[in-house]
Motif scaffolding. Structure first.
Motif, PDB file in Angstrom:
ATOM      1  N   SER A   1      -8.817   6.859  33.509  1.00  0.00           N
ATOM      2  CA  SER A   1      -9.447   6.648  34.818  1.00  0.00           C
ATOM      3  C   SER A   1     -10.593   5.641  34.735  1.00  0.00           C
ATOM      4  CB  SER A   1      -9.942   7.974  35.381  1.00  0.00           C
ATOM      5  OG  SER A   1     -10.617   8.687  34.386  1.00  0.00           O
ATOM      6  N   ASP A   2     -11.144   5.434  33.527  1.00  0.00           N
ATOM      7  CA  ASP A   2     -12.253   4.481  33.418  1.00  0.00           C
ATOM      8  C   ASP A   2     -11.779   3.058  33.113  1.00  0.00           C
ATOM      9  OD1 ASP A   2     -11.344   5.499  31.027  1.00  0.00           O
ATOM     10  OD2 ASP A   2     -13.228   5.101  29.968  1.00  0.00           O
TER      11      ASP A   2
ATOM     12  N   ARG B   1      -3.735   4.297  45.488  1.00  0.00           N
ATOM     13  CA  ARG B   1      -4.282   5.646  45.315  1.00  0.00           C
ATOM     14  C   ARG B   1      -3.426   6.424  44.308  1.00  0.00           C
ATOM     15  NH1 ARG B   1      -3.157  10.159  47.314  1.00  0.00           N
ATOM     16  NH2 ARG B   1      -1.620   9.329  48.749  1.00  0.00           N
TER      17      ARG B   1
ATOM     18  N   SER C   1      -3.961   5.177  40.733  1.00  0.00           N
ATOM     19  CA  SER C   1      -5.156   5.641  40.023  1.00  0.00           C
ATOM     20  C   SER C   1      -5.004   7.119  39.641  1.00  0.00           C
ATOM     21  CB  SER C   1      -6.432   5.373  40.822  1.00  0.00           C
ATOM     22  OG  SER C   1      -6.361   5.986  42.065  1.00  0.00           O
ATOM     23  N   GLU C   2      -4.256   7.879  40.434  1.00  0.00           N
ATOM     24  CA  GLU C   2      -3.970   9.262  40.047  1.00  0.00           C
ATOM     25  C   GLU C   2      -3.188   9.316  38.731  1.00  0.00           C
ATOM     26  OE1 GLU C   2      -3.466  11.036  44.533  1.00  0.00           O
ATOM     27  OE2 GLU C   2      -1.867  11.440  43.082  1.00  0.00           O
TER      28      GLU C   2
ATOM     29  N   LEU D   1      -2.930   6.972  36.439  1.00  0.00           N
ATOM     30  CA  LEU D   1      -3.752   6.483  35.327  1.00  0.00           C
ATOM     31  C   LEU D   1      -4.720   7.575  34.864  1.00  0.00           C
ATOM     32  CD1 LEU D   1      -4.439   2.807  36.386  1.00  0.00           C
ATOM     33  CD2 LEU D   1      -3.368   3.561  34.265  1.00  0.00           C
ATOM     34  N   ASP D   2      -5.205   8.359  35.805  1.00  0.00           N
ATOM     35  CA  ASP D   2      -6.082   9.473  35.472  1.00  0.00           C
ATOM     36  C   ASP D   2      -5.329  10.483  34.600  1.00  0.00           C
ATOM     37  OD1 ASP D   2      -8.416  10.930  35.587  1.00  0.00           O
ATOM     38  OD2 ASP D   2      -7.676  12.154  37.247  1.00  0.00           O
ATOM     39  N   ARG D   3      -4.067  10.701  34.942  1.00  0.00           N
ATOM     40  CA  ARG D   3      -3.258  11.667  34.203  1.00  0.00           C
ATOM     41  C   ARG D   3      -3.073  11.266  32.739  1.00  0.00           C
ATOM     42  NH1 ARG D   3       2.349  12.890  37.029  1.00  0.00           N
ATOM     43  NH2 ARG D   3       3.206  13.507  35.011  1.00  0.00           N
TER      44      ARG D   3
ATOM     45  N   VAL E   1      -9.177   1.413  34.968  1.00  0.00           N
ATOM     46  CA  VAL E   1      -8.267   0.931  36.014  1.00  0.00           C
ATOM     47  C   VAL E   1      -8.405  -0.564  36.287  1.00  0.00           C
ATOM     48  CG1 VAL E   1      -7.842   3.068  37.276  1.00  0.00           C
ATOM     49  CG2 VAL E   1      -9.919   1.777  37.720  1.00  0.00           C
TER      50      VAL E   1
ATOM     51  N   GLY F   1      -5.249   9.681  31.099  1.00  0.00           N
ATOM     52  CA  GLY F   1      -6.585   9.615  30.505  1.00  0.00           C
ATOM     53  C   GLY F   1      -7.245   8.255  30.546  1.00  0.00           C
TER      54      GLY F   1
END
Lengths: 325, 256
Positions: free
Chosen positions: B141-142, B129, B132-133, B135-137, B144, B139
């Motif tokens: 998130s798509d 979890r 993925s946070e 990785l979202d930061r 992963v 840029g």
């Protein structure tokens, strides 16, 4: 020079591409070679069918003979156990050969030198006669007390002698394979793992070995297939594996050729099954390496069948790549 | 004044006969961004690698977050740290490499989640979890579930930054992280670093991106031939260098 009719505007606007309908290049040489090969193959098949000395009926009678099937079980046992000994020993020796300590490194090298430098058939015979060298076997602390006391003649049965010879010999070959695999992993990988705070053991287990497997698996598959065939050598010390079981039968009924054919059929069948297993192992450990996921076995067979003929999509892609240059 | 996060005192380092670092000292405070510039072979990368003990120093001392790097001091005597102890101190320092060094047999998410799980003993669910946070930061998130081979260089480098960030380090080391990238991909990576600087991450950056250094750095160090030639605020070192060697280097770099 042809006069240019297009304006710069037209040049930048791609028009509809013309399809290619070219006459392919003919290869008469290939056709002649293929015809010759087909002719030879047909002659061989005909002789196999018409030559009565093959005695295919006898082959059929013995193919599923109980003695043959028991021999196959022994062969598989020997192959599996000897490879197990070989792989465990190989990993140990590979780590020894990469040790910073020269005595450990040297010992690993010495082992490989001895076992790779002598014929495995001779090693099998030596292990069979080991009781002449060491009548009793004591297991314990060197120069100290011993805990287990064995009579070599009882303990080293022909099966154990064959297993030891094949396994210890295999260890030397596996050591080189595992070492090559470990070395093949880039140093940056270990460094990145270290920088993340992983211990040496964690780095080995999570980072180095999984990547080394990609290099280790294909030759290990070959070794397993070789091992399956090498087990036939222990027939010389009367272990009733596949070949020796067949020899025992033809010693009584003198049907050498059909029985050796039975043996060949079984070896071929087992090596084929092993090759399929190896394919799936390689695909598993190759994951993430290719931009395209590896195709399935079925797809590969199909594309191999039609592989020489490029699809229109391929041609288009190649054209695009060429144009981008 | 609070303890500096990274303190380097008079370190020397040789490879064989070649002395690469000849007495370097500096201290980096919480939230500062230090940029090291200089010609190749000047020792910038080696200095960075000494800070997390990827290279052993021959003389001097390095402290990270108050702890001596690589050794334990007992009275007058230094004791070399065991592997397991070095590991603890490294977990506090994030590092990003020129050639990414992502683990090719794992997806982006697995790359990021692995070390928190096995080094910090996070539960697998929680590690994933968090991964993925992060990785979202950066840029991604798509991306992963993609393997590194299917990512562009810039995306791979951002995964590598996420991987280091997931360990929640006290300081981040960046070793020429944009040098192996195509020019159009450099910006994405620099943007991520800019955001980190804004959020107050302590950073030590080796780079050839002089413009980036001028804009984002708190402090610029110019190194040549194993020594610090000149240091100070970017306006001073980059706009008005005092030393002849600095002027020559900047002239060569900024000319084209």
């Amino acid at each position: 020079m042809t006069p240019s009719t297009g304006t710069s505007d037209q040049l930048t606007q791609p028009g509809p591409s013309q399809t290619i309908e070219a006459v392919p290049v003919r290869h008469p040489g290939r056709w002649v070679a293929a015809a010759i090969v087909a002719l030879i193959a047909a002659a061989l098949i005909r002789s196999a069918i018409e030559n009565p000395n093959f005695k295919w009926d006898v082959v059929g009678d013995y193919l599923f003979d109980e003695r043959i099937l028991n021999g196959i079980v022994k062969t598989l046992e020997l192959t599996f156990l000897a490879m197990l000994v070989g792989v465990v020993l190989g990993v140990l020796l590979a780590v020894m050969r990469l040790s910073p300590n020269w005595l450990i490194r040297g010992s690993g090298w010495f082992y490989v030198w001895v076992f790779r430098g002598t014929p495995v058939l001779v090693q099998i015979l030596l292990w069979n006669f080991i009781s002449a060298l060491y009548p009793t076997i004591d297991l314990g602390i060197p120069f100290g007390p011993s805990f287990i006391h064995l009579n070599a003649n009882d303990f080293i049965t022909p099966f154990i002698a064959g297993l030891l010879a094949l396994g210890l010999n295999e260890g030397a070959y596996m050591a080189e394979i595992v070492r090559a695999g470990i070395i093949s992993v880039e140093e940056g990988q270990t460094e990145a793992a270290k920088a993340l705070g992983m211990t040496r053991a964690q780095t080995m287990r999570h980072i180095v070995l999984p990547q080394a497997m990609r290099v280790i698996i294909p030759p290990t598959g070959n070794e397993t297939i070789s091992m399956l065939k090498y087990t036939s050598l222990v027939s010389v010390i009367a272990v009733a594996e596949l070949l020796y079981s067949a020899q025992l039968i033809y010693a009584q009924n003198f049907q050498q050729i059909p029985l050796l054919l039975v043996v060949c059929i079984w070896y071929l069948a087992i090596t084929s099954v092993l090759s399929i297993g190896q394919y799936f192992l390689e695909r598993h450990y190759g994951r993430g390496r290719l931009r395209d996921e590896p195709v399935t076995l079925f797809e590969q067979i199909r594309s191999g069948w039609l592989g020489r003929r490029a699809s229109p999509d391929d041609l288009l892609q190649r054209g695009a790549a060429g144009g981008a240059r | 004044m609070a303890e500096p996060i990274v303190k380097v005192e008079g370190i020397h380092k040789s490879f064989g006969r070649l002395e690469v670092l000849k007495g370097i000292s500096m201290s980096v405070n919480q939230g500062e961004m230090f940029v090291l510039i200089g010609p190749s072979g000047s020792g910038k990368s080696t200095l960075l690698r000494c800070v997390n003990h990827l290279e052993k120093i021959d003389a001097g001392r390095i402290w990270v977050d108050g702890d001596l790097v690589g050794y334990r001091q007992a009275g007058e005597k230094l004791h070399e740290l065991r592997d397991s102890e070095i590991v603890d101190s490294r977990a506090k320092i994030g590092m990003v490499f020129q050639h990414f060094n992502l683990f090719p047999h794992m997806t982006a998410l697995e790359n990021v989640a692995l070390a928190p799980r096995i080094v910090l003993d996070r539960k697998p669910d929680e590690a994933r979890r968090r991964a993925s946070e992060v990785l979202d930061r950066v840029g991604l998130s798509d991306k992963v579930d993609e393997y590194p081979a299917r990512l562009s260089g810039g995306q791979q480098q951002r995964v590598a930054i996420a991987r280091a960030l997931a360990m929640e380090p006290k300081v981040m080391l960046f070793d020429e992280v944009t040098s192996a990238l195509d020019p159009e991909l450099v910006k994405d990576v620099l943007d991520v670093m800019r955001d980190l600087a804004k959020l107050g991450m302590t950073m030590l950056v080796v780079t050839h991106e002089i413009g980036f250094a001028r804009e984002v750095a708190n402090h610029v160090i110019f190194m040549d031939d194993g020594v610090i030639v000149e240091q100070g605020a970017p306006e001073q070192v980059i706009r008005n260098p005092r030393e002849e060697r600095t002027k020559r280097f900047l002239g060569l770099v900024l000319e084209h």
